[in-house]
Scaffold this motif. Structure first.
Motif, short mmCIF file in Angstrom:
data_model
loop_
_atom_site.label_atom_id
_atom_site.label_comp_id
_atom_site.label_asym_id
_atom_site.label_seq_id
_atom_site.Cartn_x
_atom_site.Cartn_y
_atom_site.Cartn_z
N GLY A 218 0.81 -1.21 0.00
CA GLY A 218 0.00 0.00 0.00
C GLY A 218 0.85 1.26 0.00
N LEU A 219 1.92 1.27 0.78
CA LEU A 219 2.79 2.44 0.83
C LEU A 219 3.49 2.68 -0.50
CD1 LEU A 219 4.40 1.92 4.36
CD2 LEU A 219 2.83 3.76 3.70
N ARG A 221 2.46 1.70 -3.54
CA ARG A 221 1.55 2.01 -4.64
C ARG A 221 0.67 3.23 -4.37
NH1 ARG A 221 2.95 -0.02 -9.19
NH2 ARG A 221 0.84 0.56 -9.88
N GLY A 222 0.76 3.80 -3.17
CA GLY A 222 -0.16 4.87 -2.78
C GLY A 222 -0.15 6.06 -3.71
N ASN A 223 1.01 6.61 -4.01
CA ASN A 223 1.07 7.82 -4.84
C ASN A 223 0.71 7.55 -6.29
OD1 ASN A 223 1.86 9.88 -2.96
ND2 ASN A 223 3.84 8.87 -2.81
N TRP A 227 -4.28 7.08 -2.92
CA TRP A 227 -4.37 6.54 -1.57
C TRP A 227 -5.76 6.01 -1.23
CZ3 TRP A 227 -0.09 5.51 0.99
CH2 TRP A 227 1.08 6.17 0.60
N THR A 228 -6.77 6.39 -2.00
CA THR A 228 -8.12 5.90 -1.75
C THR A 228 -8.52 4.79 -2.72
OG1 THR A 228 -9.04 7.66 -3.15
CG2 THR A 228 -8.87 8.10 -0.78
N VAL A 232 -4.82 -0.09 -2.80
CA VAL A 232 -4.00 0.54 -1.76
C VAL A 232 -4.70 0.46 -0.40
CG1 VAL A 232 -3.05 2.74 -0.96
CG2 VAL A 232 -2.79 2.05 -3.35
N LEU A 236 -3.33 -1.49 2.95
CA LEU A 236 -3.06 -0.81 4.22
C LEU A 236 -3.98 -1.29 5.33
CD1 LEU A 236 -2.50 2.84 2.89
CD2 LEU A 236 -0.75 1.22 3.68
N SER A 417 7.48 7.26 -0.69
CA SER A 417 6.14 7.83 -0.83
C SER A 417 6.18 9.34 -0.60
CB SER A 417 5.19 7.18 0.18
OG SER A 417 4.96 5.83 -0.14
#
Length: 510
Positions: A218-219, A221-223, A227-228, A232, A236, A417
């Motif tokens: 998640g961290l 792939r977040g950007n 993040w929503t 991701v 997380l 990130s």
């Protein structure tokens, strides 16, 4: 002429130190040796920063989540046997990484390397303990910790030198002849030993592995994904839930992978918290700084590695002095000072970072960070091993290495990130725009590690009328050094790790 009994006793200890330290050096080196090769790997195999993250995190993550299982497997099936299996897997997967035709194959080979490292590392210190006389264990543990710390610190330099004069593939291929040399030596020169715990915590291992993978995924792939986004958020939230499940399971399991009761010991808890936070801040910073020197400053891989020498070379100079300082002012204080210096060094870099700056302005930050790293790595292994009972040293070593690797994986993910939220590879200035906030986050995390190590008790105590050596080992006037360890580990000062399995096991301190 009669043979010298002392010499006979010393030879197994020397062989054990050489074999376990060399294998440990390779495993620790591969945490960061790839960092100065990342631009070359990107140019040859393609991929973006996310793919490059996985070339680091595939290793650190599998290393982290399987370390404690490695310690348990060693207790059950034999520590020498598992050391040889782990070393063999590490050697074969290093060969596979050197021959990787694509970034995906390289990531898979790096994950296999991590598995091998997770099998050999936690039993290395236990094998060394059983081979070294009790009176010399403090020196042996300090040297073992310094060698592994040096491997982490020297990773960028060695990687840069190899990439510059050979190719990036050789940073993995060089492991192969060393591994092939160590395998027969380990079989012939190390003594087999087993631990008291023969049960395997498969459920705990699965929960920890899946939980950590979800959070790191998640961290990373977040950007790029948002993040929503569903993947991701699933990583997380799902990872966090699985880690909570891991803690609940471990608190109730009859034979837990991670005995949570060990964390009631303030020294053990403080050392592990500081180790994880230090790795989080420093690993992520080194991942970005090694690329900054090449992508922004324009240095070759070798040039970048050489210019990091004031950082990576300081442990070789300062580590012996750190041992003397431990004897005078205590391990807790030395480690705290080392962490503070690392935080100051990262803050220095964050304050001066720009697309065009002189190398001279970077040197103070490099020297400060390197000095701090040396002061941390030299005493931490002895302080850790002296805080637990002899029969718990295997799981203690596995726990510390696991949390340090978890910190490294999280550090690369978190700081990258932060970097990608503000910067990119588009230009030198764009890279710096992301680098500066990432370094400030790294400095703040390492500063938190200073607070964590200060949780450790400052003064020694006595158990049943016996003096407690620094690091928590109980000494006996009739013994050749420490013979046991208290579970409180309430000691600072000169760290003296406990001996191997002893006939005198003190009762735990409440």
């Amino acid at each position: 002429m009669a043979s010298n009994p002392t010499a006979r006793k010393g030879r197994p200890a020397v062989w054990a130190f050489v074999i376990t330290s060399t294998a440990g050096f390779m495993a620790a080196l591969d945490n960061l040796v790839v960092t100065t090769a990342l631009p070359s790997i990107r140019a040859h195999l393609g991929g973006g920063i996310t793919d490059l993250e996985w070339t680091v995190n595939a290793y650190t993550l599998t290393f982290a989540v399987l370390l404690m299982l490695g310690a348990a497997l060693g207790d059950r099936f034999g520590r020498r046997r598992l050391f040889i299996i782990g070393l063999g897997l590490f050697t074969v997967s290093s060969l596979a990484a050197s021959l990787a035709p694509s970034i995906d194959v390289l990531v898979a080979a790096r994950a296999a390397q991590g598995v091998g490292a997770a099998l050999l590392m936690p039993v290395s210190l236990t094998l060394l303990t059983s081979a070294v006389p009790a009176a010399r264990r403090g020196v042996a543990f300090g040297a073992w910790g310094a060698v592994n710390g040096m491997a982490v610190a020297m990773g960028p330099l060695i990687g840069g030198a190899v990439v510059q004069h050979l190719s990036w593939q050789w940073i993995f291929a060089l492991n192969v002849p060393i591994g092939l040399l160590l395998l027969p030596l380990a079989r012939l020169r190390l003594t087999e030993s087993f631990g008291p715990n023969s049960r395997l915590d498969v459920t705990g291992t699965a929960l920890a592995s899946a939980g950590l993978f979800g959070i790191v995924y998640g961290l990373i792939r977040g950007n790029s994904d948002g993040w929503t986004s569903v993947p991701v958020l699933s990583g997380l939230v799902g990872g966090a839930v699985l880690l909570v499940g891991f803690i609940v399971w471990e608190s109730r399991a009859a034979h837990p992978l991670l005995p949570l009761r060990l964390f009631r010991n303030r020294t053990f808890a403080a050392v592990n918290a500081a180790s994880m936070l230090m790795s989080l801040g420093m690993f992520g910073a080194i991942f970005l700084l090694s690329q900054y020197l090449q992508n922004v400053q324009g240095y070759s891989p070798m040039g970048a590695g050489v210019r990091m020498l004031p950082w990576t070379g300081m442990p070789m100079i300062v580590a012996p002095l750190a041992g003397l300082l431990v004897d005078r002012i205590g391990g807790r204080t030395v480690i705290a000072v080392g962490l503070a210096l690392q935080a100051i060094g990262l803050g220095w870099f964050a304050a001066i970072a720009a697309a065009h700056i002189s190398y001279a302005s970077q040197v103070p930050g490099l020297v400060i960070s390197g000095t701090g790293m040396a002061l941390f790595f030299a005493p931490v292994a002895a302080m850790l091993m002296g805080s637990v009972k002899p029969e718990e040293q295997g799981v203690a070593s596995g726990t510390n290495n696991a949390l340090r690797e978890v910190g490294g994986a999280l550090g690369v993910a978190v700081l990258t990130s932060v970097f990608t939220a503000r910067g990119s590879y588009a230009s030198g200035q764009s890279f710096v725009d992301g680098l500066i906030p990432a370094l400030w986050v790294g400095a703040a995390v390492v500063a938190m590690a200073v607070v964590a190590i200060l949780i450790a008790p400052r003064r020694s105590r006595t158990v049943q009328g016996q003096p407690v050596a620094a690091g928590g080992a109980v000494t006996d006037a009739s013994a050749d050094g420490p013979v046991g360890a208290v579970t409180d580990g309430s000691a600072e000062g000169p760290v003296g790790p406990s001996a191997g399995p002893s006939t005198q096991t003190p009762e735990p301190v409440a």
